[in-house]
Design a protein around this motif. Structure first.
Motif, PDB file in Angstrom:
ATOM      1  N   PRO A  15       3.369 -34.821  23.346  1.00  0.00           N
ATOM      2  CA  PRO A  15       3.307 -33.780  22.315  1.00  0.00           C
ATOM      3  C   PRO A  15       2.941 -34.364  20.948  1.00  0.00           C
ATOM      4  CG  PRO A  15       5.245 -33.475  23.686  1.00  0.00           C
ATOM      5  CD  PRO A  15       4.642 -34.813  24.058  1.00  0.00           C
ATOM      6  N   THR A  16       2.203 -33.588  20.164  1.00  0.00           N
ATOM      7  CA  THR A  16       1.695 -34.047  18.876  1.00  0.00           C
ATOM      8  C   THR A  16       2.778 -34.608  17.974  1.00  0.00           C
ATOM      9  OG1 THR A  16      -0.184 -32.542  18.975  1.00  0.00           O
ATOM     10  CG2 THR A  16       0.459 -33.318  16.793  1.00  0.00           C
ATOM     11  N   ALA A  17       3.899 -33.906  17.823  1.00  0.00           N
ATOM     12  CA  ALA A  17       4.938 -34.348  16.887  1.00  0.00           C
ATOM     13  C   ALA A  17       5.452 -35.744  17.232  1.00  0.00           C
ATOM     14  CB  ALA A  17       6.088 -33.347  16.858  1.00  0.00           C
ATOM     15  N   TYR A  36     -11.567 -30.060  12.695  1.00  0.00           N
ATOM     16  CA  TYR A  36     -12.043 -29.582  13.990  1.00  0.00           C
ATOM     17  C   TYR A  36     -13.558 -29.722  13.923  1.00  0.00           C
ATOM     18  CZ  TYR A  36      -7.419 -27.583  14.790  1.00  0.00           C
ATOM     19  OH  TYR A  36      -6.072 -27.420  14.984  1.00  0.00           O
ATOM     20  N   PRO A  37     -14.092 -30.902  14.245  1.00  0.00           N
ATOM     21  CA  PRO A  37     -15.494 -31.185  13.960  1.00  0.00           C
ATOM     22  C   PRO A  37     -16.508 -30.489  14.871  1.00  0.00           C
ATOM     23  CG  PRO A  37     -14.509 -33.035  15.069  1.00  0.00           C
ATOM     24  CD  PRO A  37     -13.409 -32.047  14.814  1.00  0.00           C
ATOM     25  N   TYR A  38     -16.063 -29.802  15.899  1.00  0.00           N
ATOM     26  CA  TYR A  38     -17.025 -29.237  16.843  1.00  0.00           C
ATOM     27  C   TYR A  38     -16.943 -27.720  16.898  1.00  0.00           C
ATOM     28  CZ  TYR A  38     -16.985 -34.125  17.978  1.00  0.00           C
ATOM     29  OH  TYR A  38     -17.033 -35.479  17.874  1.00  0.00           O
ATOM     30  N   GLY A  39     -16.836 -27.103  15.749  1.00  0.00           N
ATOM     31  CA  GLY A  39     -16.805 -25.642  15.696  1.00  0.00           C
ATOM     32  C   GLY A  39     -15.623 -25.099  16.460  1.00  0.00           C
ATOM     33  N   GLY A  40     -15.885 -24.298  17.481  1.00  0.00           N
ATOM     34  CA  GLY A  40     -14.829 -23.675  18.259  1.00  0.00           C
ATOM     35  C   GLY A  40     -14.186 -24.582  19.290  1.00  0.00           C
ATOM     36  N   HIS A  41     -14.660 -25.818  19.399  1.00  0.00           N
ATOM     37  CA  HIS A  41     -14.098 -26.755  20.372  1.00  0.00           C
ATOM     38  C   HIS A  41     -12.661 -27.077  19.987  1.00  0.00           C
ATOM     39  CE1 HIS A  41     -14.069 -30.028  23.284  1.00  0.00           C
ATOM     40  NE2 HIS A  41     -15.249 -29.609  23.691  1.00  0.00           N
ATOM     41  N   PRO A  42     -11.735 -27.121  20.941  1.00  0.00           N
ATOM     42  CA  PRO A  42     -10.307 -27.241  20.615  1.00  0.00           C
ATOM     43  C   PRO A  42      -9.818 -28.667  20.349  1.00  0.00           C
ATOM     44  CG  PRO A  42     -10.558 -27.096  22.964  1.00  0.00           C
ATOM     45  CD  PRO A  42     -11.953 -26.946  22.368  1.00  0.00           C
ATOM     46  N   LEU A  43     -10.561 -29.428  19.568  1.00  0.00           N
ATOM     47  CA  LEU A  43     -10.162 -30.798  19.271  1.00  0.00           C
ATOM     48  C   LEU A  43      -9.843 -30.942  17.784  1.00  0.00           C
ATOM     49  CD1 LEU A  43     -12.902 -32.793  21.221  1.00  0.00           C
ATOM     50  CD2 LEU A  43     -10.646 -32.094  22.026  1.00  0.00           C
ATOM     51  N   ARG A  44      -8.660 -31.463  17.463  1.00  0.00           N
ATOM     52  CA  ARG A  44      -8.284 -31.731  16.074  1.00  0.00           C
ATOM     53  C   ARG A  44      -8.219 -33.242  15.912  1.00  0.00           C
ATOM     54  NH1 ARG A  44      -3.255 -32.303  13.133  1.00  0.00           N
ATOM     55  NH2 ARG A  44      -2.077 -31.939  15.057  1.00  0.00           N
ATOM     56  N   HIS A  45      -8.949 -33.767  14.927  1.00  0.00           N
ATOM     57  CA  HIS A  45      -8.997 -35.205  14.690  1.00  0.00           C
ATOM     58  C   HIS A  45      -8.128 -35.589  13.498  1.00  0.00           C
ATOM     59  CE1 HIS A  45     -12.496 -34.760  17.242  1.00  0.00           C
ATOM     60  NE2 HIS A  45     -12.548 -36.062  17.358  1.00  0.00           N
ATOM     61  N   VAL A  46      -7.386 -36.682  13.643  1.00  0.00           N
ATOM     62  CA  VAL A  46      -6.607 -37.278  12.576  1.00  0.00           C
ATOM     63  C   VAL A  46      -7.110 -38.721  12.451  1.00  0.00           C
ATOM     64  CG1 VAL A  46      -4.291 -37.910  11.812  1.00  0.00           C
ATOM     65  CG2 VAL A  46      -4.636 -35.806  13.124  1.00  0.00           C
ATOM     66  N   ASP A  59      -4.564 -28.276  22.119  1.00  0.00           N
ATOM     67  CA  ASP A  59      -3.681 -27.454  22.947  1.00  0.00           C
ATOM     68  C   ASP A  59      -4.401 -26.985  24.212  1.00  0.00           C
ATOM     69  OD1 ASP A  59      -5.389 -25.549  21.895  1.00  0.00           O
ATOM     70  OD2 ASP A  59      -3.819 -24.381  20.928  1.00  0.00           O
ATOM     71  N   TYR A  60      -5.644 -27.427  24.389  1.00  0.00           N
ATOM     72  CA  TYR A  60      -6.398 -27.135  25.600  1.00  0.00           C
ATOM     73  C   TYR A  60      -5.783 -27.919  26.768  1.00  0.00           C
ATOM     74  CZ  TYR A  60     -10.471 -26.314  28.574  1.00  0.00           C
ATOM     75  OH  TYR A  60     -11.298 -25.938  29.586  1.00  0.00           O
ATOM     76  N   ASP A  65      -0.575 -28.545  30.803  1.00  0.00           N
ATOM     77  CA  ASP A  65      -1.010 -27.161  30.983  1.00  0.00           C
ATOM     78  C   ASP A  65      -0.009 -26.134  30.458  1.00  0.00           C
ATOM     79  OD1 ASP A  65       0.996 -27.340  32.860  1.00  0.00           O
ATOM     80  OD2 ASP A  65      -0.300 -26.962  34.582  1.00  0.00           O
ATOM     81  N   ASP A  66       0.827 -26.536  29.494  1.00  0.00           N
ATOM     82  CA  ASP A  66       1.819 -25.616  28.955  1.00  0.00           C
ATOM     83  C   ASP A  66       1.443 -25.029  27.596  1.00  0.00           C
ATOM     84  OD1 ASP A  66       2.124 -27.849  27.368  1.00  0.00           O
ATOM     85  OD2 ASP A  66       4.214 -28.233  27.922  1.00  0.00           O
ATOM     86  N   GLY A  67       0.223 -25.289  27.124  1.00  0.00           N
ATOM     87  CA  GLY A  67      -0.237 -24.749  25.855  1.00  0.00           C
ATOM     88  C   GLY A  67       0.234 -25.520  24.636  1.00  0.00           C
ATOM     89  N   GLU A  68       1.025 -26.580  24.824  1.00  0.00           N
ATOM     90  CA  GLU A  68       1.510 -27.365  23.696  1.00  0.00           C
ATOM     91  C   GLU A  68       0.427 -28.336  23.230  1.00  0.00           C
ATOM     92  OE1 GLU A  68       5.295 -30.075  22.262  1.00  0.00           O
ATOM     93  OE2 GLU A  68       5.239 -29.343  24.313  1.00  0.00           O
ATOM     94  N   GLU A  69       0.232 -28.397  21.900  1.00  0.00           N
ATOM     95  CA  GLU A  69      -0.734 -29.360  21.374  1.00  0.00           C
ATOM     96  C   GLU A  69      -0.241 -30.761  21.716  1.00  0.00           C
ATOM     97  OE1 GLU A  69      -3.201 -29.299  17.456  1.00  0.00           O
ATOM     98  OE2 GLU A  69      -1.423 -30.545  17.110  1.00  0.00           O
TER      99      GLU A  69
END
Length: 156
Positions: A15-17, A36-46, A59-60, A65-69
């Motif tokens: 999990p992210t936290a 989120y460099p790819y528009g609607g793509h579900p990737l968040r970069h840090v 969260d993809y 598969d529980d929806g948690e980022e």
């Protein structure tokens, strides 16, 4: 430690936290701005620019598969603190070094150009693969690695 299924002691799917707690403890605070460099793509970069590291969260259903980022990937480029695989492969290692470190496990591929010359190398892991991008093409044993990544990515 760069791994095909995580980074150091962190596994993909964490999990992210809790992943951020570990990363901040090791690397300090990330650089300002997430994207989120790819528009609607579900990737968040840090980013941690000082170590040339980008960490991907999503969260993809990449690694859970529980929806948690969760921690879903990483990318490493040139920096003042080069990271390496357990076998000692990092930025500026050569294709020859890679093939020696992973005998019989290196797949050369033509990314985004089916049938074209090889442009990258992959070493398969149990969950994901490590991708190695090169500075010099065409690929030869002396070609130097310029980027390394694993886990979720944008694709072609």
């Amino acid at each position: 430690m760069l791994r095909p299924d995580g980074l150091g002691d962190l596994d993909f799917g964490e999990p992210t936290a809790s992943a951020m707690e570990v990363l901040v403890g090791l690397l300090g605070q990330p650089d300002p701005g997430e994207e989120y460099p790819y528009g609607g793509h579900p990737l968040r970069h840090v980013y941690w620019e000082n170590v040339g590291l980008a960490v991907v969260f999503s969260d993809y259903e990449f690694f859970r598969d529980d929806g948690e980022e969760h921690f879903a990937g990483w990318g490493h480029g040139p920096s003042s603190l080069p990271l390496k695989t357990i076998e000692g492969i990092g930025i500026d290692s050569t294709l020859g070094d890679l093939q020696t470190a992973y005998p019989g496990m290196v797949d050369l591929v033509s990314e985004c150009d089916p049938g074209g010359p090889a442009t990258a190398a992959y070493v398969r892991g149990r969950v994901s693969s490590i991708r190695f991008g090169f500075r010099e093409l065409p690929l030869e044993p002396a070609s130097r690695i310029g980027s390394i990544d694993a886990g979720a990515g944008p694709g072609c």
